[in-house]
Design a protein around this motif. Structure first.
Motif, PDB file in Angstrom:
ATOM      1  N   THR A   1      45.817  47.499  13.924  1.00 53.26           N
ATOM      2  CA  THR A   1      46.196  48.894  14.098  1.00 53.26           C
ATOM      3  C   THR A   1      46.961  49.404  12.890  1.00 53.26           C
ATOM      4  OG1 THR A   1      48.345  48.504  15.143  1.00 53.26           O
ATOM      5  CG2 THR A   1      46.401  48.426  16.567  1.00 53.26           C
ATOM      6  N   SER A   2      47.117  50.720  12.833  1.00 50.68           N
ATOM      7  CA  SER A   2      47.880  51.326  11.745  1.00 50.68           C
ATOM      8  C   SER A   2      49.353  50.958  11.809  1.00 50.68           C
ATOM      9  CB  SER A   2      47.722  52.847  11.775  1.00 50.68           C
ATOM     10  OG  SER A   2      48.174  53.385  13.007  1.00 50.68           O
ATOM     11  N   ALA A   3      49.832  50.576  12.983  1.00 46.51           N
ATOM     12  CA  ALA A   3      51.212  50.143  13.149  1.00 46.51           C
ATOM     13  C   ALA A   3      51.436  48.708  12.696  1.00 46.51           C
ATOM     14  CB  ALA A   3      51.644  50.295  14.600  1.00 46.51           C
ATOM     15  N   GLY A   4      50.364  48.006  12.373  1.00 41.89           N
ATOM     16  CA  GLY A   4      50.483  46.660  11.862  1.00 41.89           C
ATOM     17  C   GLY A   4      50.294  45.558  12.877  1.00 41.89           C
TER      18      GLY A   4
ATOM     19  N   ILE B   1      42.773  38.383  10.792  1.00 43.96           N
ATOM     20  CA  ILE B   1      42.393  39.693  10.300  1.00 43.96           C
ATOM     21  C   ILE B   1      43.505  40.217   9.397  1.00 43.96           C
ATOM     22  CG2 ILE B   1      43.353  40.912  12.308  1.00 43.96           C
ATOM     23  CD1 ILE B   1      41.044  42.931  12.022  1.00 43.96           C
ATOM     24  N   SER B   2      43.128  40.816   8.295  1.00 41.70           N
ATOM     25  CA  SER B   2      44.088  41.391   7.369  1.00 41.70           C
ATOM     26  C   SER B   2      43.605  42.762   6.928  1.00 41.70           C
ATOM     27  CB  SER B   2      44.316  40.476   6.157  1.00 41.70           C
ATOM     28  OG  SER B   2      43.108  40.265   5.452  1.00 41.70           O
ATOM     29  N   ARG B   3      44.519  43.539   6.375  1.00 37.43           N
ATOM     30  CA  ARG B   3      44.187  44.906   6.022  1.00 37.43           C
ATOM     31  C   ARG B   3      44.905  45.305   4.745  1.00 37.43           C
ATOM     32  NH1 ARG B   3      44.560  49.912  10.393  1.00 37.43           N
ATOM     33  NH2 ARG B   3      44.382  51.649   8.898  1.00 37.43           N
ATOM     34  N   ASP B   4      44.186  45.988   3.888  1.00 31.72           N
ATOM     35  CA  ASP B   4      44.733  46.528   2.656  1.00 31.72           C
ATOM     36  C   ASP B   4      44.573  48.038   2.730  1.00 31.72           C
ATOM     37  OD1 ASP B   4      45.327  47.407   0.069  1.00 31.72           O
ATOM     38  OD2 ASP B   4      44.507  45.614  -0.859  1.00 31.72           O
ATOM     39  N   ASN B   5      45.627  48.721   3.117  1.00 28.49           N
ATOM     40  CA  ASN B   5      45.549  50.170   3.313  1.00 28.49           C
ATOM     41  C   ASN B   5      45.269  50.923   2.019  1.00 28.49           C
ATOM     42  OD1 ASN B   5      46.085  50.013   6.103  1.00 28.49           O
ATOM     43  ND2 ASN B   5      48.294  49.977   5.734  1.00 28.49           N
ATOM     44  N   ALA B   6      45.798  50.435   0.914  1.00 26.45           N
ATOM     45  CA  ALA B   6      45.595  51.098  -0.366  1.00 26.45           C
ATOM     46  C   ALA B   6      44.132  51.093  -0.774  1.00 26.45           C
ATOM     47  CB  ALA B   6      46.451  50.455  -1.450  1.00 26.45           C
TER      48      ALA B   6
ATOM     49  N   LEU C   1      38.688  56.576  12.387  1.00 26.60           N
ATOM     50  CA  LEU C   1      39.192  57.340  11.269  1.00 26.60           C
ATOM     51  C   LEU C   1      38.888  58.815  11.416  1.00 26.60           C
ATOM     52  CD1 LEU C   1      36.606  58.163   9.229  1.00 26.60           C
ATOM     53  CD2 LEU C   1      36.693  55.710   8.773  1.00 26.60           C
ATOM     54  N   ILE C   2      39.574  59.602  10.610  1.00 25.23           N
ATOM     55  CA  ILE C   2      39.320  61.029  10.558  1.00 25.23           C
ATOM     56  C   ILE C   2      38.836  61.380   9.161  1.00 25.23           C
ATOM     57  CG2 ILE C   2      41.767  61.515  10.056  1.00 25.23           C
ATOM     58  CD1 ILE C   2      41.386  64.200  11.513  1.00 25.23           C
ATOM     59  N   ASP C   3      37.713  62.058   9.102  1.00 24.90           N
ATOM     60  CA  ASP C   3      37.145  62.544   7.858  1.00 24.90           C
ATOM     61  C   ASP C   3      37.514  64.021   7.745  1.00 24.90           C
ATOM     62  OD1 ASP C   3      35.647  63.379   5.698  1.00 24.90           O
ATOM     63  OD2 ASP C   3      33.791  62.434   6.361  1.00 24.90           O
ATOM     64  N   TYR C   4      38.445  64.337   6.874  1.00 30.73           N
ATOM     65  CA  TYR C   4      38.954  65.706   6.795  1.00 30.73           C
ATOM     66  C   TYR C   4      37.933  66.721   6.284  1.00 30.73           C
ATOM     67  CZ  TYR C   4      43.531  63.636   7.596  1.00 30.73           C
ATOM     68  OH  TYR C   4      44.598  62.953   8.130  1.00 30.73           O
ATOM     69  N   SER C   5      36.863  66.251   5.702  1.00 28.07           N
ATOM     70  CA  SER C   5      35.834  67.159   5.217  1.00 28.07           C
ATOM     71  C   SER C   5      34.872  67.598   6.311  1.00 28.07           C
ATOM     72  CB  SER C   5      35.052  66.508   4.074  1.00 28.07           C
ATOM     73  OG  SER C   5      34.265  65.430   4.536  1.00 28.07           O
ATOM     74  N   ARG C   6      34.975  67.010   7.515  1.00 32.22           N
ATOM     75  CA  ARG C   6      33.982  67.279   8.558  1.00 32.22           C
ATOM     76  C   ARG C   6      34.527  68.022   9.778  1.00 32.22           C
ATOM     77  NH1 ARG C   6      30.142  62.466  10.097  1.00 32.22           N
ATOM     78  NH2 ARG C   6      29.019  64.303  10.906  1.00 32.22           N
ATOM     79  N   ARG C   7      35.824  68.125   9.933  1.00 40.14           N
ATOM     80  CA  ARG C   7      36.448  68.830  11.059  1.00 40.14           C
ATOM     81  C   ARG C   7      36.055  68.247  12.414  1.00 40.14           C
ATOM     82  NH1 ARG C   7      35.325  75.168   9.354  1.00 40.14           N
ATOM     83  NH2 ARG C   7      36.212  75.072   7.241  1.00 40.14           N
ATOM     84  N   THR C   8      35.867  66.959  12.482  1.00 40.72           N
ATOM     85  CA  THR C   8      35.435  66.307  13.710  1.00 40.72           C
ATOM     86  C   THR C   8      36.538  65.535  14.404  1.00 40.72           C
ATOM     87  OG1 THR C   8      34.617  64.428  12.407  1.00 40.72           O
ATOM     88  CG2 THR C   8      33.041  66.145  12.989  1.00 40.72           C
ATOM     89  N   GLY C   9      37.711  65.490  13.830  1.00 42.91           N
ATOM     90  CA  GLY C   9      38.785  64.699  14.398  1.00 42.91           C
ATOM     91  C   GLY C   9      38.529  63.209  14.238  1.00 42.91           C
ATOM     92  N   TYR C  10      39.311  62.418  14.935  1.00 45.51           N
ATOM     93  CA  TYR C  10      39.128  60.976  14.862  1.00 45.51           C
ATOM     94  C   TYR C  10      37.866  60.551  15.601  1.00 45.51           C
ATOM     95  CZ  TYR C  10      43.670  60.055  12.764  1.00 45.51           C
ATOM     96  OH  TYR C  10      44.742  59.996  11.901  1.00 45.51           O
TER      97      TYR C  10
ATOM     98  N   ASN D   1      38.724  61.800   1.088  1.00 41.54           N
ATOM     99  CA  ASN D   1      39.643  62.523   1.963  1.00 41.54           C
ATOM    100  C   ASN D   1      39.503  62.107   3.425  1.00 41.54           C
ATOM    101  OD1 ASN D   1      41.715  64.315   2.438  1.00 41.54           O
ATOM    102  ND2 ASN D   1      40.399  66.125   2.516  1.00 41.54           N
ATOM    103  N   PHE D   2      39.884  60.883   3.721  1.00 40.54           N
ATOM    104  CA  PHE D   2      39.890  60.390   5.087  1.00 40.54           C
ATOM    105  C   PHE D   2      41.098  59.510   5.320  1.00 40.54           C
ATOM    106  CE2 PHE D   2      38.661  55.987   4.368  1.00 40.54           C
ATOM    107  CZ  PHE D   2      38.049  56.042   3.126  1.00 40.54           C
ATOM    108  N   SER D   3      41.399  59.273   6.598  1.00 43.13           N
ATOM    109  CA  SER D   3      42.529  58.446   6.984  1.00 43.13           C
ATOM    110  C   SER D   3      42.112  57.535   8.132  1.00 43.13           C
ATOM    111  CB  SER D   3      43.722  59.314   7.402  1.00 43.13           C
ATOM    112  OG  SER D   3      44.835  58.523   7.760  1.00 43.13           O
ATOM    113  N   ILE D   4      42.448  56.269   8.040  1.00 42.02           N
ATOM    114  CA  ILE D   4      42.055  55.272   9.022  1.00 42.02           C
ATOM    115  C   ILE D   4      43.208  54.955   9.956  1.00 42.02           C
ATOM    116  CG2 ILE D   4      41.182  52.934   9.379  1.00 42.02           C
ATOM    117  CD1 ILE D   4      39.942  53.084   6.601  1.00 42.02           C
ATOM    118  N   ARG D   5      42.911  54.920  11.243  1.00 42.11           N
ATOM    119  CA  ARG D   5      43.922  54.579  12.229  1.00 42.11           C
ATOM    120  C   ARG D   5      43.851  53.095  12.606  1.00 42.11           C
ATOM    121  NH1 ARG D   5      44.996  59.190  16.407  1.00 42.11           N
ATOM    122  NH2 ARG D   5      42.952  58.622  17.282  1.00 42.11           N
ATOM    123  N   THR D   6      42.726  52.663  13.112  1.00 38.09           N
ATOM    124  CA  THR D   6      42.543  51.283  13.527  1.00 38.09           C
ATOM    125  C   THR D   6      41.273  50.713  12.911  1.00 38.09           C
ATOM    126  OG1 THR D   6      43.663  51.658  15.642  1.00 38.09           O
ATOM    127  CG2 THR D   6      42.259  49.726  15.498  1.00 38.09           C
ATOM    128  N   MET D   7      41.337  49.457  12.493  1.00 35.89           N
ATOM    129  CA  MET D   7      40.162  48.751  12.006  1.00 35.89           C
ATOM    130  C   MET D   7      39.971  47.502  12.848  1.00 35.89           C
ATOM    131  SD  MET D   7      40.321  49.209   7.849  1.00 35.89           S
ATOM    132  CE  MET D   7      38.518  49.257   7.709  1.00 35.89           C
TER     133      MET D   7
END
Length: 122
Positions: free
Chosen positions: A52-55, A69-74, A99-108, A28-34
């Motif tokens: 970036t998440s915008a590509g 650099i390449s990214r596989d979001n899936a 990234l944001i870890d939704y289990s920790r309530r810490t934001g990005y 349960n997390f979401s990545i913005r930039t790598m």
């Protein structure tokens, strides 16, 4: 708890190629930039490439035209294809993710991998 793990480092001759991979694992997390950073002995850590998440992608001038650099979001993965390697590319390469870890309530926040060693011989 989200973790980043790099792989693919090693020893290669000048002019050769290596492909580094980094996978983010957890629940349960979401990545913005790598991004990829590197640090050579006696030098400060420097930014190599971002995705970036915008590509959009950005590269340090020293690697532009040689690294991709390449990214596989899936798969929550980022890779760094390194071609035409030079001895000055020798460094520990670190995976980085905002990234944001939704289990920790810490934001990005920023997470780092443990690093993988790349040695380029002449």
């Amino acid at each position: 708890q989200v973790q980043l793990v790099e792989s693919g480092g090693g020893l290669v001759q000048a002019g050769g190629s290596l492909r580094l991979s980094c996978a983010a694992s957890g629940n349960n997390f979401s990545i913005r930039t790598m991004a990829w950073y590197r640090q050579a002995p006696g030098k400060e850590r420097e930014l190599v490439a971002t995705f970036t998440s915008a590509g959009s992608t950005n590269y340090a001038d020293s690697v532009k035209g040689r690294f991709t650099i390449s990214r596989d979001n899936a798969k929550n993965m980022v890779a760094l294809q390194m071609n035409s390697l030079k001895p000055e590319d020798t460094a520990v390469y670190y995976c980085n993710a905002e990234l944001i870890d939704y289990s920790r309530r810490t934001g990005y926040r920023v997470y780092w991998g443990q690093g993988t060693q790349v040695n380029v011989s002449s």
